[in-house]
Scaffold this active site. Structure first.
Site, PDB file in Angstrom:
ATOM      1  N   GLY A  11       0.915  -1.211  -0.105  1.00 35.97           N
ATOM      2  CA  GLY A  11       0.074   0.025  -0.005  1.00 35.97           C
ATOM      3  C   GLY A  11       0.901   1.089   0.026  1.00 35.97           C
ATOM      4  N   ARG A  72       1.002  -5.146  -5.361  1.00 35.91           N
ATOM      5  CA  ARG A  72       1.112  -6.087  -4.300  1.00 35.91           C
ATOM      6  C   ARG A  72       1.084  -7.399  -5.350  1.00 35.91           C
ATOM      7  NH1 ARG A  72      -0.955  -3.943   0.384  1.00 35.91           N
ATOM      8  NH2 ARG A  72      -2.807  -2.414   0.319  1.00 35.91           N
ATOM      9  N   GLY A 102       5.564  -1.737   4.020  1.00 33.40           N
ATOM     10  CA  GLY A 102       5.239  -2.406   5.190  1.00 33.40           C
ATOM     11  C   GLY A 102       5.431  -3.658   5.442  1.00 33.40           C
ATOM     12  N   ASP A 103       4.840  -4.316   6.471  1.00 33.20           N
ATOM     13  CA  ASP A 103       5.293  -5.770   6.861  1.00 33.20           C
ATOM     14  C   ASP A 103       5.281  -6.787   5.820  1.00 33.20           C
ATOM     15  OD1 ASP A 103       2.715  -5.813   6.787  1.00 33.20           O
ATOM     16  OD2 ASP A 103       2.553  -7.386   8.350  1.00 33.20           O
ATOM     17  N   THR A 125       3.807   2.913   5.587  1.00 30.56           N
ATOM     18  CA  THR A 125       2.513   2.514   5.565  1.00 30.56           C
ATOM     19  C   THR A 125       1.749   3.582   6.673  1.00 30.56           C
ATOM     20  OG1 THR A 125       0.699   0.830   6.449  1.00 30.56           O
ATOM     21  CG2 THR A 125       2.984   0.676   7.356  1.00 30.56           C
ATOM     22  N   ILE A 126       0.459   3.585   6.026  1.00 28.78           N
ATOM     23  CA  ILE A 126      -0.418   4.754   6.872  1.00 28.78           C
ATOM     24  C   ILE A 126      -0.781   3.992   8.108  1.00 28.78           C
ATOM     25  CG2 ILE A 126      -1.193   5.933   4.940  1.00 28.78           C
ATOM     26  CD1 ILE A 126      -3.943   4.406   5.209  1.00 28.78           C
ATOM     27  N   ASP A 127      -0.914   2.721   8.177  1.00 24.82           N
ATOM     28  CA  ASP A 127      -1.298   1.875   9.214  1.00 24.82           C
ATOM     29  C   ASP A 127      -0.492   1.920  10.560  1.00 24.82           C
ATOM     30  OD1 ASP A 127      -2.833   0.960   7.317  1.00 24.82           O
ATOM     31  OD2 ASP A 127      -2.177  -0.966   7.078  1.00 24.82           O
ATOM     32  N   ASP A 129       1.536   0.206  11.649  1.00 27.51           N
ATOM     33  CA  ASP A 129       1.260  -1.392  12.599  1.00 27.51           C
ATOM     34  C   ASP A 129       2.498  -2.147  12.450  1.00 27.51           C
ATOM     35  OD1 ASP A 129       1.674  -1.734   9.799  1.00 27.51           O
ATOM     36  OD2 ASP A 129      -0.086  -3.015   9.652  1.00 27.51           O
ATOM     37  N   MET A 169      -9.066   3.572   7.862  1.00 23.60           N
ATOM     38  CA  MET A 169      -8.220   2.518   7.659  1.00 23.60           C
ATOM     39  C   MET A 169      -7.284   2.040   8.822  1.00 23.60           C
ATOM     40  SD  MET A 169      -7.252   2.921   3.587  1.00 23.60           S
ATOM     41  CE  MET A 169      -8.219   2.014   2.203  1.00 23.60           C
ATOM     42  N   ARG A 171      -6.107  -1.495   8.943  1.00 26.50           N
ATOM     43  CA  ARG A 171      -6.035  -2.941   8.839  1.00 26.50           C
ATOM     44  C   ARG A 171      -6.558  -3.528  10.321  1.00 26.50           C
ATOM     45  NH1 ARG A 171      -4.222  -5.871   4.426  1.00 26.50           N
ATOM     46  NH2 ARG A 171      -2.857  -4.610   2.991  1.00 26.50           N
TER      47      ARG A 171
HETATM   48  P1  ADP Z   1       2.759  -3.886   2.996  1.00 28.61           P
HETATM   49  O1  ADP Z   1       4.163  -4.129   2.300  1.00 28.61           O
HETATM   50  O2  ADP Z   1       1.959  -2.695   2.689  1.00 28.61           O
HETATM   51  O3  ADP Z   1       2.321  -4.869   4.152  1.00 28.61           O
HETATM   52  P2  ADP Z   1       1.807  -6.118   1.440  1.00 28.61           P
HETATM   53  O4  ADP Z   1       1.309  -7.082   2.526  1.00 28.61           O
HETATM   54  O5  ADP Z   1       0.814  -6.473   0.078  1.00 28.61           O
HETATM   55  O6  ADP Z   1       2.017  -4.858   1.766  1.00 28.61           O
HETATM   56  O7  ADP Z   1       2.929  -6.910   0.879  1.00 28.61           O
HETATM   57  C1  ADP Z   1       3.687  -6.330  -0.266  1.00 28.61           C
HETATM   58  C2  ADP Z   1       4.206  -7.221  -1.268  1.00 28.61           C
HETATM   59  O8  ADP Z   1       5.238  -8.103  -0.348  1.00 28.61           O
HETATM   60  C3  ADP Z   1       3.315  -8.513  -1.636  1.00 28.61           C
HETATM   61  O9  ADP Z   1       2.331  -8.127  -2.702  1.00 28.61           O
HETATM   62  C4  ADP Z   1       4.400  -9.553  -1.794  1.00 28.61           C
HETATM   63  O10 ADP Z   1       4.834  -9.473  -3.084  1.00 28.61           O
HETATM   64  C5  ADP Z   1       5.423  -9.084  -0.869  1.00 28.61           C
HETATM   65  N1  ADP Z   1       5.197 -10.336   0.157  1.00 28.61           N
HETATM   66  C6  ADP Z   1       4.361 -10.244   1.180  1.00 28.61           C
HETATM   67  N2  ADP Z   1       4.483 -11.183   2.066  1.00 28.61           N
HETATM   68  C7  ADP Z   1       5.514 -12.018   1.673  1.00 28.61           C
HETATM   69  C8  ADP Z   1       6.159 -13.204   2.248  1.00 28.61           C
HETATM   70  N3  ADP Z   1       5.835 -13.713   3.422  1.00 28.61           N
HETATM   71  N4  ADP Z   1       7.293 -13.814   1.375  1.00 28.61           N
HETATM   72  C9  ADP Z   1       7.749 -12.937   0.179  1.00 28.61           C
HETATM   73  N5  ADP Z   1       7.100 -11.800   0.003  1.00 28.61           N
HETATM   74  C10 ADP Z   1       6.023 -11.379   0.489  1.00 28.61           C
HETATM   75  O1  F6P Z   2      -2.091  -0.898   4.372  1.00 31.68           O
HETATM   76  C1  F6P Z   2      -2.516   0.155   4.112  1.00 31.68           C
HETATM   77  C2  F6P Z   2      -4.028   0.117   3.647  1.00 31.68           C
HETATM   78  O2  F6P Z   2      -4.572   1.337   3.059  1.00 31.68           O
HETATM   79  C3  F6P Z   2      -4.784  -0.613   4.851  1.00 31.68           C
HETATM   80  O3  F6P Z   2      -5.123   0.543   5.569  1.00 31.68           O
HETATM   81  C4  F6P Z   2      -6.032  -1.197   4.035  1.00 31.68           C
HETATM   82  O4  F6P Z   2      -6.740  -2.110   4.726  1.00 31.68           O
HETATM   83  C5  F6P Z   2      -5.380  -1.529   2.702  1.00 31.68           C
HETATM   84  O5  F6P Z   2      -4.107  -1.010   2.600  1.00 31.68           O
HETATM   85  C6  F6P Z   2      -6.264  -1.371   1.646  1.00 31.68           C
HETATM   86  O6  F6P Z   2      -5.572  -2.350   0.461  1.00 31.68           O
HETATM   87  P1  F6P Z   2      -5.715  -2.008  -0.900  1.00 31.68           P
HETATM   88  O7  F6P Z   2      -4.932  -0.852  -1.408  1.00 31.68           O
HETATM   89  O8  F6P Z   2      -5.040  -3.244  -1.520  1.00 31.68           O
HETATM   90  O9  F6P Z   2      -7.102  -2.079  -1.202  1.00 31.68           O
END
Ligand code: ADP
Ligand code: F6P
Length: 319
Positions: A11, A72, A102-103, A125-127, A129, A169, A171
């Site tokens: 995100g 993603r 983010g995570d 990340t805006i969250d 978290d 938002m 999560r």
């Molecule tokens: P954020 O980084 O904001 O938490 P996501 O959870 O969507 O967003 O993660 C971003 C991208 O990181 C995912 O689309 C994926 O490509 C990669 N990713 C997430 N989890 C894993 C994992 N367990 N192993 C490898 N890549 C990951």
């Molecule tokens: O992690 C940032 C965030 O905006 C969350 O607050 C929300 O739940 C999610 O991403 C929305 O995800 P997407 O952009 O995939 O709809």
């Protein structure tokens, strides 16, 4: 370390551009070459790589979103996709990588490290978290947007003598609701980390009304959800018309606040310094205004805990 890459993933968050700018300029200042990888891990798999120079990051510090775009990527989680990403890094002779996200993005970064790619994570990340850092890039900008929205809703809510539920938002994290609720003077805040009692919230609304309050704002975190069901229940219990606003993606965009720009610049500089010093496999963060770094996997294991004192304070202030 001769050439580094930078990408934004997951995100998007306001301030990501300021972080890209800092990474690129601090790297060039230190004699490194820099490439940008577009659309996060998906762009990496597809070899969507561009050269970055000093002027490529001009005119972006004040912009939300991300110049490198984001994604993603499910493919990156597959063995085939991951191996393709590693090959692209080798083809472009990228010696080190900065992942801004983010995570989820950090989990991907940890895997890259395990496979021999020196990687550093910058939390954006805006969250808000992530447990190991006080704040993430984008959180305070999202708060500003939500607080402005609370003010607008308050105007109409007062005009009509209503209760308004505002869903934000985050999560599974209640930080946006908690901090925005406190800043916006919300009468009640509902977050996933703390159980809520609908009767208590209703009593609070009725008590406020009896002492002349013309409106009530209930800040609801998306991790709890069901705003329309909650509105029906509150209307029934309080006898006050109750409306719902779901702020949604409005809170993910917009010009980053100065704090987010400063945070992003400090994180970007630290990430590059760590790579230069051969200290990869880490994420950067902030604790009590001090920039910190720690092992990615250890950082991911630290649970995010809600600030219960702050929550208690919001309750006291809303008597
Ligand atoms: P954020 O980084 O904001 O938490 P996501 O959870 O969507 O967003 O993660 C971003 C991208 O990181 C995912 O689309 C994926 O490509 C990669 N990713 C997430 N989890 C894993 C994992 N367990 N192993 C490898 N890549 C990951
Ligand atoms: O992690 C940032 C965030 O905006 C969350 O607050 C929300 O739940 C999610 O991403 C929305 O995800 P997407 O952009 O995939 O709809």
């Amino acid at each position: 370390m001769k050439k580094i890459g930078v990408l934004t993933s997951g995100g998007d968050a306001p301030g990501m551009n300021a972080a890209i700018r800092a990474v690129v300029r601090v790297a060039i200042y230190n004699g490194l070459e820099v490439v940008g990888i577009k659309r996060g891990y998906q762009g990496l798999i597809e070899g969507d790589v561009i050269n970055m120079d000093v002027s490529s990051v001009g005119d972006i510090i004040h912009r939300g979103g991300t110049k490198l775009r984001s994604a993603r990527s499910l493919e990156f989680k597959t063995e085939k996709g991951f191996n393709r990403a590693i090959n692209v890094l080798k083809t472009f002779k990228i010696d080190g990588l900065v992942v801004i996200g983010g995570d989820g993005s950090f989990r991907g970064a940890a895997k890259l490290c395990e496979n021999g790619i020196p990687t550093i994570g910058i939390p954006a990340t805006i969250d808000n978290d992530l447990g190991y850092t006080d704040y993430t890039i984008g959180f305070f900008t999202a708060l500003m947007t939500v607080v402005n929205a609370i003010g607008n809703v308050r105007d109409t809510s007062t005009a009509h003598g209503r209760t308004n539920i505002i869903e934000v938002m985050g999560r599974n994290c209640g930080d946006i609701a908690l901090y925005a609720g406190l800043s916006g003077g919300a009468e009640s805040i509902i977050i996933p980390e703390i159980d809520f009692d609908i009767d208590e919230i209703s009593e609070n609304i009725i008590r406020g009304k009896n002492r002349g309050k013309l409106s009530s704002i209930v800040l609801l975190a998306e991790g709890v959800g069901k705003p329309y069901e909650l509105a029906e229940e509150l209307e029934l219990k309080t006898g006050t018309k109750t409306r719902v606003s779901v702020i949604g993606y409005l809170q993910r965009g917009g010009t980053p606040t100065p704090y987010d720009r400063v945070l992003a610049s400090r994180f970007g500089a630290e990430a590059v310094n760590l790579l230069i010093n051969g200290d990869a496999g880490k994420v950067v963060g902030i604790k009590g205004n001090k920039i910190i770094s720690l092992n990615i996997k250890e950082a991911l294991e630290i649970p995010r805990e809600i600030d219960e004192d702050l929550y208690k304070l919001t309750q006291i202030l809303a008597i």
